[in-house]
Design an enzyme around this catalytic site. Sequence first.
Site, mmCIF file in Angstrom:
data_model
loop_
_atom_site.group_PDB
_atom_site.id
_atom_site.type_symbol
_atom_site.label_atom_id
_atom_site.label_comp_id
_atom_site.label_asym_id
_atom_site.label_seq_id
_atom_site.Cartn_x
_atom_site.Cartn_y
_atom_site.Cartn_z
ATOM 1 N N TYR A 338 10.463 -55.871 -8.072
ATOM 2 C CA TYR A 338 9.734 -56.319 -6.884
ATOM 3 C C TYR A 338 8.330 -56.776 -7.273
ATOM 4 C CZ TYR A 338 13.375 -53.706 -4.375
ATOM 5 O OH TYR A 338 14.564 -53.232 -3.893
ATOM 6 N N GLU A 414 9.059 -36.971 15.129
ATOM 7 C CA GLU A 414 9.542 -38.095 15.937
ATOM 8 C C GLU A 414 8.518 -38.605 16.940
ATOM 9 O OE1 GLU A 414 13.136 -36.262 17.322
ATOM 10 O OE2 GLU A 414 14.356 -37.235 15.754
#
Length: 434
Positions: A338, A414
């Site tokens: 990458y 969350e």
Amino acid sequence: MFKSLTSTLALTIGLSVGLSASLPASANNASHSISAQLEQRVIDWRRDLHQHPELSNREFRTSALVAEHLRELGMEVQTEIAHTGVVGFLRGGKPGPTIALRADMDALPVTERTDVPFASTAVGEYRGNEVGVMHACGHDLHVAMLMGAAEYLAGIQDDLAGNIMFIFQPAEEGAPGDEEGGAELMLEEGIFAEHTPDAVLGIHVWSAGNTGQIGYRRGPLMASSDRFEIRVQGQQTHGSRPWGGVDPIVAAGQIITNSQSIVSRQIDITKAPAVLSFGIVEGGVRNNIIPDEVYLEGTIRNFDMDNRQQIFEKLTHTAEHTAQSSGATAEVTIHEGYPVTSNDAALVDRLMPTTLRVAGEDNVHENALVTGAEDFSFFANEVPGMFVFLGITPPDQDAASAPSNHSPYFYADEDALKVGVELFINWVVDYPQQ
């Protein structure tokens, strides 16, 4: 994400000075917020995805779930891009730019050790072995956040200025074996050909930050990641008579030592940091036999593409000539991975008022350089890109000591999902106005 990333990476917690003093008028706009019902749907999606993780290029269930959702929202949907990738296209009711939002979908060959009720018990095949499979890097959160943003934005489609591409990308962690995959293959297959976005935006959850904290950086953020192999060839002989052959172990040791001077003495590291590390040294089968060959493998990380090329060249030169000085030979193979993940500074500044407004000024910090790598870099090399980190370690915990991304104990609060969804939404809405 984060190839070979360690838990020592952490968010820098100094706010950039003077940001709020120069906010344009649009920074005072009211933010678009999601309902409690949509937030719960995002949580439910996340838990379902977490319980059913899939390895790179094997995201069949995940992509089917995403494609069905986007079709229900009335979008133009392309599937089977780079094997399992999905792209949804939403046309706004008013003329304007095209903005791409990206989420990666793949999980890791990691056996989950958390005690959450939706923990993964999935297994898969990796390098010929049966392995546990876990969303140990948070890609389940990325998919769920982007699904939530898609639902909200589809609901205000007529009011949107411009178009939105929703990119659900496979194989960010790397395609298995000799397969191709990920962002690079999606681009090769033309996802930007028909609709070239004006900008591409991405969010990655980050255990080194507390819930809702945003880590940004102008310019280079994450390193390039490249793998090298060196085969040092000598001549086998008895260990008691080393003069009867050529010792590749000694030559390999000298190569390892001499290569450390490439970064410390031969590269201008005032431009950007760099890392050259050996991770595999293999050779020999018995204590009294000098073998024919030693195999070396390692990784190169850096933040400057010119330096990257120089490191490739200098490593090859060093290995070949060091081996030659011992009568051995060295064959160097470099596998380019990458490129540097670099944020467009003008884009970061353009969307900074939105980021500050949505996340809160106290939660937005300039991030340190990260020596992990991300193939979002391929998208950002095509069009202006912005990639930020979203903290997911609960506020009452020390983020610096939290289980890192890729850990079997990786845990996400969350509550961060709402922040991520609303960043995607408000970036899209505000971009034409900034």
